[in-house]
Design an enzyme around this catalytic site. Structure first.
Site, PDB file in Angstrom:
ATOM      1  N   LYS A  17      42.022  -6.590  63.505  1.00 14.28           N
ATOM      2  CA  LYS A  17      41.770  -5.791  63.027  1.00 14.28           C
ATOM      3  C   LYS A  17      42.579  -5.178  61.275  1.00 14.28           C
ATOM      4  CE  LYS A  17      41.319  -3.667  66.438  1.00 14.28           C
ATOM      5  NZ  LYS A  17      42.131  -4.136  67.382  1.00 14.28           N
ATOM      6  N   ARG A  92      37.049   4.487  71.497  1.00 16.11           N
ATOM      7  CA  ARG A  92      37.376   3.266  72.059  1.00 16.11           C
ATOM      8  C   ARG A  92      36.188   3.935  73.592  1.00 16.11           C
ATOM      9  NH1 ARG A  92      41.876   1.533  71.480  1.00 16.11           N
ATOM     10  NH2 ARG A  92      43.895   2.504  70.268  1.00 16.11           N
ATOM     11  N   ARG A 131      54.046 -13.158  67.925  1.00 16.44           N
ATOM     12  CA  ARG A 131      53.880 -12.030  66.918  1.00 16.44           C
ATOM     13  C   ARG A 131      55.517 -11.385  67.009  1.00 16.44           C
ATOM     14  NH1 ARG A 131      49.603  -7.605  67.245  1.00 16.44           N
ATOM     15  NH2 ARG A 131      51.101  -7.045  69.345  1.00 16.44           N
ATOM     16  N   ARG A 164      57.810  -6.680  70.104  1.00 17.95           N
ATOM     17  CA  ARG A 164      58.268  -5.788  71.078  1.00 17.95           C
ATOM     18  C   ARG A 164      57.389  -6.407  73.195  1.00 17.95           C
ATOM     19  NH1 ARG A 164      52.807  -2.684  68.818  1.00 17.95           N
ATOM     20  NH2 ARG A 164      51.571  -3.648  69.736  1.00 17.95           N
ATOM     21  N   ARG A 175      46.211  -6.764  78.413  1.00 11.96           N
ATOM     22  CA  ARG A 175      45.838  -5.575  77.524  1.00 11.96           C
ATOM     23  C   ARG A 175      44.307  -6.254  76.983  1.00 11.96           C
ATOM     24  NH1 ARG A 175      49.554  -5.600  72.704  1.00 11.96           N
ATOM     25  NH2 ARG A 175      48.232  -4.903  71.536  1.00 11.96           N
TER      26      ARG A 175
END
Length: 216
Positions: A17, A92, A131, A164, A175
């Site tokens: 996104k 959301r 990532r 992270r 998630r």
């Protein structure tokens, strides 16, 4: 020139996104609206809403929909949104979507498309667990698909890259599970209103080309 310019981006963590938003912003000059950015800006400016949100967040609670929507309304009323906007990460939930519709009606605006960047979970897990984030400029890389030129170093600013804690495999799976539970009703919501567009392409350039075909 965009004919359809007011957009919501839906997609799981790792769907791209932010990457696609940045391309469209640069290409068309539309505004990028993230509730996280809005909250940080309001808190930093010390506005009444920002002060209220800061107290709530410090207590470890979620900022109420009414307060978030008030901030979003103020942001949507700013001049740069006249060229169009991309809402990233909001709404959301169905109640947030209903509030957003009311806010837009007050401003004389409406959503043209809710664009769903649909990516298989297996691919998302690969992206998320590979990532890397830059400590300096927040640029995002991927060990598999978009590695830096020099291992561990940001191409843009030369700062250190790190992974992270929430990009571990277990966390990434959680998630995605939360995303599917929370967002499927929202996908159905916009589909029922004839506003959902599910992007069929994969890869940045192909996605941008496909979206140009429906937006211009």
């Amino acid at each position: 020139m965009l004919k359809k310019k007011n957009l919501i981006f839906l997609g799981a963590p790792g769907a791209g996104k932010g990457t696609i938003s940045n391309v469209l912003i640069a290409k068309y000059g539309v505004a990028h609206i993230s509730t996280g950015d809005i909250l940080r800006a309001e808190v930093a400016k010390g506005t009444p809403a920002g002060k209220e949100a800061a107290v709530i967040m410090k207590a470890g609670k979620l900022v109420p929909d009414e307060l978030v929507c008030s901030m979003v309304k103020n942001r949507l009323a700013e001049p740069d949104c006249e060229k169009g906007f991309i809402l990233d990460g909001f709404p959301r939930t169905i109640p947030q979507a209903d509030r957003l519709a009311a806010v837009l009606a007050e401003l004389g605006k409406e959503i043209d498309y809710a664009i769903y960047l649909k990516v298989e979970d297996e691919v998302l897990l690969q992206r998320l667990t590979a990532r890397l984030n830059c400590r300096g400029c927040d640029a995002i890389y991927n060990k598999l698909f978009m590695p830096p030129k020099t291992e561990g170093i940001c191409d843009k600013c030369g700062s250190e890259l790190f992974q992270r804690a929430d990009d571990s495999l277990e966390t990434a799976k959680n998630r995605l599970s939360v995303f599917h539970q929370q967002t499927q009703p929202l996908i159905d919501y916009y589909e029922q209103r004839g506003l959902l567009y599910t992007c069929k392409s994969t890869g940045k350039d192909a996605i941008v080309a496909e979206l140009a075909g429906i937006l211009e």
